[in-house]
Write a protein that holds these residues in place. Structure first.
Motif, PDB file in Angstrom:
ATOM      1  N   UNK A  15       0.830  -1.208   0.000  1.00 40.52           N
ATOM      2  CA  UNK A  15       0.000   0.000   0.000  1.00 40.52           C
ATOM      3  C   UNK A  15       0.861   1.253   0.000  1.00 40.52           C
ATOM      4  N   UNK A  16       1.956   1.204   0.768  1.00 37.58           N
ATOM      5  CA  UNK A  16       2.856   2.353   0.819  1.00 37.58           C
ATOM      6  C   UNK A  16       3.530   2.601  -0.515  1.00 37.58           C
ATOM      7  N   UNK A  17       3.768   1.531  -1.265  1.00 34.88           N
ATOM      8  CA  UNK A  17       4.499   1.636  -2.523  1.00 34.88           C
ATOM      9  C   UNK A  17       3.598   1.987  -3.696  1.00 34.88           C
ATOM     10  N   UNK A  18       2.278   2.031  -3.443  1.00 34.86           N
ATOM     11  CA  UNK A  18       1.367   2.366  -4.522  1.00 34.86           C
ATOM     12  C   UNK A  18       1.675   3.761  -5.061  1.00 34.86           C
ATOM     13  N   UNK A  19       1.602   3.880  -6.355  1.00 39.92           N
ATOM     14  CA  UNK A  19       1.956   5.135  -6.995  1.00 39.92           C
ATOM     15  C   UNK A  19       0.897   6.198  -6.721  1.00 39.92           C
ATOM     16  N   UNK A  20       1.361   7.380  -6.354  1.00 39.49           N
ATOM     17  CA  UNK A  20       0.462   8.506  -6.132  1.00 39.49           C
ATOM     18  C   UNK A  20      -0.047   9.004  -7.475  1.00 39.49           C
ATOM     19  N   UNK A  21      -1.350   9.158  -7.577  1.00 35.99           N
ATOM     20  CA  UNK A  21      -1.964   9.656  -8.810  1.00 35.99           C
ATOM     21  C   UNK A  21      -2.747  10.921  -8.505  1.00 35.99           C
ATOM     22  N   UNK A  68     -15.547  14.273 -18.393  1.00 33.37           N
ATOM     23  CA  UNK A  68     -14.143  13.849 -18.393  1.00 33.37           C
ATOM     24  C   UNK A  68     -13.755  13.271 -17.030  1.00 33.37           C
ATOM     25  N   UNK A  69     -14.213  13.936 -15.977  1.00 32.06           N
ATOM     26  CA  UNK A  69     -13.884  13.484 -14.629  1.00 32.06           C
ATOM     27  C   UNK A  69     -14.538  12.130 -14.319  1.00 32.06           C
ATOM     28  N   UNK A  70     -15.743  11.912 -14.819  1.00 36.81           N
ATOM     29  CA  UNK A  70     -16.449  10.668 -14.547  1.00 36.81           C
ATOM     30  C   UNK A  70     -15.637   9.450 -14.988  1.00 36.81           C
ATOM     31  N   UNK A  71     -14.916   9.608 -16.075  1.00 35.03           N
ATOM     32  CA  UNK A  71     -14.135   8.485 -16.614  1.00 35.03           C
ATOM     33  C   UNK A  71     -12.932   8.137 -15.738  1.00 35.03           C
ATOM     34  N   UNK A  72     -12.473   9.080 -14.929  1.00 37.23           N
ATOM     35  CA  UNK A  72     -11.271   8.827 -14.115  1.00 37.23           C
ATOM     36  C   UNK A  72     -11.550   8.959 -12.617  1.00 37.23           C
ATOM     37  N   UNK A  74     -12.324   7.169 -10.207  1.00 35.93           N
ATOM     38  CA  UNK A  74     -11.787   6.180  -9.265  1.00 35.93           C
ATOM     39  C   UNK A  74     -10.300   5.891  -9.503  1.00 35.93           C
ATOM     40  N   UNK A  75      -9.631   6.746 -10.272  1.00 37.12           N
ATOM     41  CA  UNK A  75      -8.260   6.444 -10.693  1.00 37.12           C
ATOM     42  C   UNK A  75      -7.209   7.372 -10.076  1.00 37.12           C
ATOM     43  N   UNK A  76      -7.596   8.230  -9.151  1.00 36.22           N
ATOM     44  CA  UNK A  76      -6.629   9.172  -8.591  1.00 36.22           C
ATOM     45  C   UNK A  76      -6.819   9.293  -7.081  1.00 36.22           C
ATOM     46  N   UNK A  77      -5.811   9.879  -6.422  1.00 36.87           N
ATOM     47  CA  UNK A  77      -5.838  10.035  -4.966  1.00 36.87           C
ATOM     48  C   UNK A  77      -6.232  11.433  -4.514  1.00 36.87           C
ATOM     49  N   UNK A  96     -16.430  15.495  -6.467  1.00 41.24           N
ATOM     50  CA  UNK A  96     -15.411  14.565  -5.989  1.00 41.24           C
ATOM     51  C   UNK A  96     -15.352  14.546  -4.462  1.00 41.24           C
ATOM     52  N   UNK A  97     -15.112  13.367  -3.911  1.00 41.00           N
ATOM     53  CA  UNK A  97     -14.951  13.221  -2.463  1.00 41.00           C
ATOM     54  C   UNK A  97     -13.478  13.199  -2.068  1.00 41.00           C
ATOM     55  N   UNK A  98     -12.568  13.348  -3.047  1.00 41.84           N
ATOM     56  CA  UNK A  98     -11.135  13.300  -2.775  1.00 41.84           C
ATOM     57  C   UNK A  98     -10.643  14.661  -2.262  1.00 41.84           C
TER      58      UNK A  98
END
Length: 368
Positions: A15-21, A68-72, A74-77, A96-98
Motif C-alpha cells: 500500500x505504501x508503494x502504490x503510486x500517487x496519482x 471527463x472526470x467521470x471516466x477517471x 476512481x483512478x486518482x488520490x 469529488x470526495x477526494x
C-alpha cells in the motif's frame, strides 16, 4: 498465524508503494508557468498526473469537465485545481470526495482591483468567488510567505491549510543560450505584464535620464497600462526605448531576452506587489541574466540584494538609474549576480525541486 502476519505486513508495504496519482483539474491555462512547472515536476518525481481540463467558455465547460472526470473518478488520490481556477474549486468539491489542493497563487480581488483596475461591483463579485474557493479547498497554495500570511489573515481558519509553493519556470524554454550574442549596445530588459504594480513609468523616467548614455531599453509586454506607456514614450521622445507589444513565439521571446545584459523587475508602490513574486524574477534567474528589482517584501523572500540581484527603492527612478549604470560599468558584479542567481534557481526553483515539494504536500493527505 505467522503467515497471516507476514501477509498483512506485505499488504501494508504494498500500500505504501502504490503510486500517487493526481487529477490536475479545471479550466487552467496549460502554458501558465505554475501549471506547466508543477505538472512536469510531479511527473519527474514519479507521480502519475491525469489532466482533466476544459477551457471552453460558458457553463458548457462544467458539463464537459463532469464527463471527463467521470471516466477517471476512481483512478486518482487527490485533485489539484490549476490556475486560474478560483471559480472551479466549489465544482470540484461537488463532484469529488477526494482531497482538493487549490493553487490560488493570490486572490482574484487583488488581481482585478490592483492589476486590472476593475470597478467596485466586479471587485465584490471577486471577493465572493475568493471566499467560496478557499472555503471549498482542503489545502490552498500561495505564491509567497507574505501571500500565505495575507490569506490566513483574510480568510482565517487553520493556518496549516495554507502552504507556500513558489512559481519557478519551465527551463525547457527559459534557459541560458550561449548561441545568442549580447546586443552591441548595453541593453536593459523589461518583460512582463504592463500592470500598475510593474511600475514601467519609473523605468521610462530612468530611460529619459539615461537618454544621452549608450544604453538601450527593451520593453516586451502587454496589459492595461499599454496606452499610457505608449503615450509616455511619445511625449518624452524616447528614442532609446524599444517597445514590443505583440504576440511572440517562445523562441522569438527568449532570443530577445538572451540578447539583453540585465533584466528589470517591478518598481511601483503597490499593496499587491508586497506579496507577489513576478514570473520575470524566475525567468531572469533561470536565464542567467542579472536582475534589478524593487525592494519589496515578497521578492526579498527569495533574493538578497548584492548577492543574486540588485534592489532599488520603490518608485525611485533615480535609484534605478544608479544601479543600471553600476552594472553597465561593472562586468564582474554582473557576472556575480548572474552566477549566483542561476545557482539559486538550480537549487530552489526547478520543476523537479518544486514538484517534489508538491508531491510531499499531496502525500500528507494520505498520512492523516
Amino acid at each position: 498465524m505467522s503467515y497471516i502476519m507476514e501477509s498483512n505486513s506485505f499488504k501494508k508495504i504494498k500500500k505504501k508503494e502504490q503510486k500517487l496519482t493526481v487529477c490536475y483539474f479545471g479550466s487552467y491555462d496549460s502554458e501558465f508557468s505554475r501549471n506547466k512547472v508543477y505538472i512536469r515536476g510531479l511527473r519527474e518525481n514519479g507521480v502519475q498526473v491525469l489532466e482533466c481540463n476544459d477551457r471552453s467558455r460558458g457553463f458548457s465547460k462544467y458539463w464537459r469537465l463532469f464527463r471527463k472526470h467521470w471516466l477517471i473518478r476512481n483512478k486518482y488520490n487527490i485533485i489539484i485545481v490549476g490556475y486560474p481556477g478560483h471559480i472551479i474549486v466549489p465544482f470540484a468539491r461537488l463532484i469529488s470526495s477526494k482531497p482538493i489542493i487549490f493553487d490560488a497563487l493570490g486572490t482574484l480581488y487583488e488581481a482585478e482591483i490592483f492589476s486590472h483596475k476593475a470597478g467596485p461591483l466586479k471587485g465584490f463579485k471577486m471577493k465572493c468567488i475568493d471566499w467560496l474557493a478557499i472555503k471549498s479547498a482542503h489545502m490552498v497554495l500561495a505564491e509567497s510567505e507574505h501571500q500565505r500570511q495575507f490569506l490566513v489573515h483574510k480568510f482565517g481558519g487553520n493556518q496549516d491549510k495554507f502552504k507556500v509553493l513558489y512559481t519557478g519556470v519551465d527551463d525547457n524554454i527559459f534557459h541560458p543560450d550561449v548561441s545568442v550574442r549580447k546586443e552591441s549596445v548595453f541593453t536593459v530588459l523589461f518583460r512582463g505584464r504592463l500592470t500598475p504594480e510593474a511600475g514601467v513609468s519609473h523605468i521610462l523616467l530612468a530611460a529619459e535620464m539615461l537618454r544621452h548614455e549608450n544604453i538601450h531599453f527593451r520593453i516586451i509586454g502587454f496589459g492595461v497600462c499599454k496606452k499610457e506607456i505608449e503615450q509616455q514614450i511619445k511625449d518624452f521622445k524616447l528614442n532609446n526605448v524599444e517597445f514590443i507589444s505583440k504576440a511572440l513565439s517562445f523562441e522569438e521571446l527568449t532570443q530577445l531576452m538572451n540578447g539583453c545584459h540585465i533584466s528589470l523587475g517591478q518598481f511601483e508602490h503597490n499593496d499587491r506587489l508586497k506579496r507577489t513574486i513576478p514570473h520575470k524574477a524566475f525567468e531572469s534567474l533561470a536565464m542567467r541574466i542579472p536582475y534589478i528589482t524593487g525592494r519589496a517584501e515578497g521578492v526579498q523572500e527569495i533574493l538578497k540584494d548584492g548577492e543574486n540581484c540588485l534592489m532599488v527603492n520603490l518608485a525611485n527612478p533615480e535609484d534605478l538609474v544608479e544601479k543600471i549604470i553600476l552594472l553597465k560599468n561593472n562586468h564582474i558584479l554582473r557576472e556575480k549576480l548572474a552566477k549566483n542567481g542561476y545557482f539559486t534557481y538550480q537549487h530552489r526553483f526547478t520543476p523537479q525541486v518544486l514538484g517534489n515539494q508538491l508531491r510531499q504536500m499531496c502525500q500528507s493527505f494520505s498520512q492523516k
